[in-house]
Design an enzyme around this catalytic site. Structure first.
Site, PDB file in Angstrom:
ATOM      1  N   ASP A   7      24.597  -1.399  53.928  1.00 40.07           N
ATOM      2  CA  ASP A   7      25.931  -0.922  54.339  1.00 40.07           C
ATOM      3  C   ASP A   7      27.022  -1.748  53.664  1.00 40.07           C
ATOM      4  O   ASP A   7      27.967  -2.196  54.307  1.00 40.07           O
ATOM      5  CB  ASP A   7      26.074  -0.976  55.853  1.00 40.07           C
ATOM      6  CG  ASP A   7      27.234  -0.093  56.355  1.00 40.07           C
ATOM      7  OD1 ASP A   7      27.661   0.800  55.597  1.00 40.07           O
ATOM      8  OD2 ASP A   7      27.705  -0.303  57.484  1.00 40.07           O
ATOM      9  N   ARG A   8      26.878  -1.924  52.361  1.00 41.75           N
ATOM     10  CA  ARG A   8      27.903  -2.677  51.619  1.00 41.75           C
ATOM     11  C   ARG A   8      29.123  -1.798  51.409  1.00 41.75           C
ATOM     12  O   ARG A   8      29.021  -0.671  50.937  1.00 41.75           O
ATOM     13  CB  ARG A   8      27.354  -3.145  50.267  1.00 41.75           C
ATOM     14  CG  ARG A   8      26.214  -4.132  50.400  1.00 41.75           C
ATOM     15  CD  ARG A   8      25.873  -4.784  49.077  1.00 41.75           C
ATOM     16  NE  ARG A   8      24.703  -5.640  49.216  1.00 41.75           N
ATOM     17  CZ  ARG A   8      24.324  -6.531  48.312  1.00 41.75           C
ATOM     18  NH1 ARG A   8      25.025  -6.678  47.211  1.00 41.75           N
ATOM     19  NH2 ARG A   8      23.253  -7.257  48.500  1.00 41.75           N
TER      20      ARG A   8
END
Length: 347
Positions: A7-8
């Protein structure tokens, strides 16, 4: 370091302090998975719309390249203030991502150096086998020779665009993150719009006036929530299934922080753990907070009270948010996010 974050995005990158040259920290490892080498150890949907890689959307096993894809989206946004993939329609957005359909439009990208574009191209590669690795990216000229190859021109247009993007992100982020990997994106999108039947007051305060139709819809949501909770308390999977969308998505303690989709995960608990009560358990919803948006609503239930199978009164604190969607005059639960506290006897 053998960890796929999954979830960058810019809001998960924080500076350790306000001082110049402060260290940057990557946060929110709720979806992170440990992998070894080139192992494809991740499965299913995880992440935020707009940053998800093609292999995730293709439902293929995936590994470290998904992180490099997100690392390509982030500098694209930081350089021009807008994302490479964007569409209000989730299906069209995902089609863009699968095809790698992005470009460097003029005039936004005219002053960005070729080296920056080259690195982004090597990160946003639809074939994970050809995606640049982290160690290779760190050796790219735009990174290791930044002072020599990068532009030093101040770009006020980018700052202005990024402010607009950030304002939109703050509004949509929490909704889109929890709604990712579901066919119910229209629900999330509608949550960003002004409700039907809710009118702005002409007074100086920000109060709203609800008409009877709004009140009736909220009562319908509360009733549907009660039916859902009763089905759970009674261990009645069929009754539960009728109230839920077949593609129900959820974050809940039993899933260990992962996003789950579909009814199979929940059916296991109905068949294995929940009571099959011969005496229906009636549930009372206390202090429901219903935020109604058009024909869709999010219902947060604070407390429920009911009589258990042995006749003992119980109170349950259910810290959860449920998203409901009305289809063919019927409310269905399409997503929920839950923290759980065990039922306790009522004094």
């Amino acid at each position: 370091m053998g960890m796929v974050h999954q979830d960058r995005k810019p809001e998960n990158l924080l500076l350790a302090s306000k001082s110049k040259g402060a260290a940057m920290k990557l946060v929110d490892f709720g979806l992170a998975t440990e992998v070894q080498g080139d192992q494809q150890a991740c499965f299913g949907f995880a992440g935020t719309s707009g940053y998800i890689s093609p292999e995730v959307l293709h439902k293929d096993p995936y590994g470290k390249p998904v992180a490099m894809w997100a690392c390509g989206v982030i500098p694209y946004i930081l350089l021009v203030g807008c994302p490479p993939f964007w569409d209000e329609n989730q299906h069209r957005l995902y089609q863009q991502i699968k095809a790698g359909a992005y470009d460097f439009p003029s005039p936004e990208w005219d002053m960005v150096t070729p080296k920056a574009k080259d690195l982004i191209n090597k990160m946003l590669t639809t074939n994970p086998a050809k995606c640049i690795t982290a160690s290779e990216a760190l050796k790219h000229p735009w990174i290791c020779q930044h002072s020599a190859v990068a532009s030093t021109m101040h770009r006020q247009e980018t700052i202005d665009c990024f402010k607009k993007f950030n304002a939109r992100r703050k509004l949509k982020g929490p909704i889109l993150t929890t709604m990712v990997a579901t066919r119910n994106f229209s629900v999330a999108k509608s949550l960003l719009k002004k409700p039907d039947g809710v009118k702005e007051s002409t007074e100086s305060s920000n109060t709203t006036i609800e008409d009877e139709d709004v009140k009736a819809r909220k009562q319908e949501i509360t009733k549907a929530t009660g039916q859902l909770v009763e089905a759970i308390n009674n261990g009645d999977f069929e009754a539960h299934r009728k109230v839920c969308d077949p593609g129900l998505t959820a974050f809940e303690p039993e899933a260990l922080g992962k996003l789950v989709e579909g009814m199979d995960f929940h059916q296991f608990y109905f068949e294995s753990a929940l009571p099959q009560s011969t005496k229906p358990i009636h549930t009372i919803i206390l202090n429901p907070h219903v935020h109604l948006v058009r024909d869709d609503a999010a219902c947060k239930t604070l407390y429920t009270q009911y009589m258990d199978g042995s006749g003992m009164p119980r109170t349950m604190q259910a810290e959860e948010t449920r998203v409901w969607h009305r289809r063919d005059a019927k409310w269905q639960n399409v997503h929920f996010h839950r923290l759980w506290s065990p039922a306790v006897p009522t004094n």
